[in-house]
Design an enzyme around this catalytic site. Sequence first.
Site, PDB file in Angstrom:
ATOM      1  N   ARG A  35     -35.231  48.825  14.008  1.00  0.00           N
ATOM      2  CA  ARG A  35     -35.621  47.731  13.120  1.00  0.00           C
ATOM      3  C   ARG A  35     -36.759  48.156  12.196  1.00  0.00           C
ATOM      4  NH1 ARG A  35     -36.508  41.933  16.010  1.00  0.00           N
ATOM      5  NH2 ARG A  35     -38.496  42.759  16.676  1.00  0.00           N
TER       6      ARG A  35
ATOM      7  N   ARG B 163     -41.733  30.153  24.843  1.00  0.00           N
ATOM      8  CA  ARG B 163     -41.349  31.351  25.581  1.00  0.00           C
ATOM      9  C   ARG B 163     -41.641  31.215  27.071  1.00  0.00           C
ATOM     10  NH1 ARG B 163     -41.871  35.154  20.958  1.00  0.00           N
ATOM     11  NH2 ARG B 163     -41.143  37.208  21.556  1.00  0.00           N
TER      12      ARG B 163
ATOM     13  N   ARG C 271     -41.124  44.187  26.934  1.00  0.00           N
ATOM     14  CA  ARG C 271     -40.844  42.875  26.336  1.00  0.00           C
ATOM     15  C   ARG C 271     -39.565  42.277  26.910  1.00  0.00           C
ATOM     16  NH1 ARG C 271     -40.577  44.562  20.459  1.00  0.00           N
ATOM     17  NH2 ARG C 271     -40.051  42.404  19.990  1.00  0.00           N
TER      18      ARG C 271
ATOM     19  N   ARG D 151     -42.560  47.733  13.370  1.00  0.00           N
ATOM     20  CA  ARG D 151     -43.556  46.957  14.106  1.00  0.00           C
ATOM     21  C   ARG D 151     -44.138  47.805  15.224  1.00  0.00           C
ATOM     22  NH1 ARG D 151     -40.980  41.188  15.628  1.00  0.00           N
ATOM     23  NH2 ARG D 151     -42.054  41.710  17.549  1.00  0.00           N
TER      24      ARG D 151
ATOM     25  N   LYS E 280     -32.930  36.225  16.155  1.00  0.00           N
ATOM     26  CA  LYS E 280     -33.529  34.899  15.905  1.00  0.00           C
ATOM     27  C   LYS E 280     -34.145  34.821  14.507  1.00  0.00           C
ATOM     28  CE  LYS E 280     -36.509  35.003  19.367  1.00  0.00           C
ATOM     29  NZ  LYS E 280     -36.252  36.330  19.956  1.00  0.00           N
TER      30      LYS E 280
HETATM   31  P1  AMP Z   1     -41.907  38.122  18.273  1.00  0.00           P
HETATM   32  O1  AMP Z   1     -42.108  38.501  16.860  1.00  0.00           O
HETATM   33  O2  AMP Z   1     -41.403  36.706  18.443  1.00  0.00           O
HETATM   34  O3  AMP Z   1     -41.055  39.120  19.025  1.00  0.00           O
HETATM   35  O4  AMP Z   1     -43.347  38.155  18.981  1.00  0.00           O
HETATM   36  C1  AMP Z   1     -44.108  39.342  19.039  1.00  0.00           C
HETATM   37  C2  AMP Z   1     -45.169  39.225  20.121  1.00  0.00           C
HETATM   38  O5  AMP Z   1     -46.044  38.133  19.821  1.00  0.00           O
HETATM   39  C3  AMP Z   1     -44.644  38.927  21.520  1.00  0.00           C
HETATM   40  O6  AMP Z   1     -44.225  40.091  22.207  1.00  0.00           O
HETATM   41  C4  AMP Z   1     -45.872  38.274  22.162  1.00  0.00           C
HETATM   42  O7  AMP Z   1     -46.845  39.230  22.494  1.00  0.00           O
HETATM   43  C5  AMP Z   1     -46.412  37.444  21.013  1.00  0.00           C
HETATM   44  N1  AMP Z   1     -45.801  36.094  20.972  1.00  0.00           N
HETATM   45  C6  AMP Z   1     -45.016  35.570  19.999  1.00  0.00           C
HETATM   46  N2  AMP Z   1     -44.631  34.318  20.314  1.00  0.00           N
HETATM   47  C7  AMP Z   1     -45.194  34.047  21.529  1.00  0.00           C
HETATM   48  C8  AMP Z   1     -45.143  32.923  22.388  1.00  0.00           C
HETATM   49  N3  AMP Z   1     -44.448  31.821  22.099  1.00  0.00           N
HETATM   50  N4  AMP Z   1     -45.841  33.005  23.564  1.00  0.00           N
HETATM   51  C9  AMP Z   1     -46.574  34.100  23.877  1.00  0.00           C
HETATM   52  N5  AMP Z   1     -46.630  35.195  23.115  1.00  0.00           N
HETATM   53  C10 AMP Z   1     -45.948  35.176  21.938  1.00  0.00           C
END
Ligand code: AMP
Length: 215
Positions: free
Chosen positions: A127, A88, A171, A160, A13
Amino acid sequence: MKLILLGPPGAGKGTQAKMLMERFAIPQISTGDILRAAVANRTEMGIRAKEYMDAGALVPDQVVIGIVRDRLQEADCERGFILDGFPRTVPQADALRRELSLLGRELDAVVSLEVDVDVLVERLTGRRTCGGCGRGFHVRFDPPRVSGVCDACGGALVQRDDDREETIRQRLQVYAAQTAPLVDYYRGQKLLREVDGMAAMNEVQGQILGLLAVK
Ligand code: AMP
């Protein structure tokens, strides 16, 4: 262009959002990036969010809904936006619908990146991101010329905190339970467009542009 990119962690994404952002000159709104910046700056929100993120759990809906609500009102979103990692959950999707309708706006499409879950663990564990310019690499599929060093700016590459195997599995489970239902949610609204997220990066981009009918 007002888009959502939907797909599990590691589906690509962020990569696709960055390419679309350049192509359409509209911002990528990544709630993950915004939360990581809050963590790095040790804001009150960041300190609270970090616990959820490190555990591979979702940050509470009200927090991310507030972030996106504020962000959508900024001037650079007037020409459109690419939501990456939001919504999400179904309550987040409902809140987005309400916010957009208050702003008199509608989504153009929800692009779902279809990927084979088995490859995601390998994609995510390998990554790396440049701490300087944010460019992404993969130790196996897209390695830097010098290990641990960004090709673009010479910055140090970092992993990360939540890209470690135990957190990744959590996740992916959270995705299946809480986010995957959005595929049907948006299919029901006739907004869903599916692309093959297993293809090469440029091919995926071509598919997305094709289905958005952009030459
Ligand atoms: P990402 O970089 O999109 O994989 O997000 C990393 C982490 O941030 C996720 O595993 C969640 O803990 C939190 N996070 C990001 N976007 C959301 C969302 N829309 N709703 C809830 N938690 C989020």
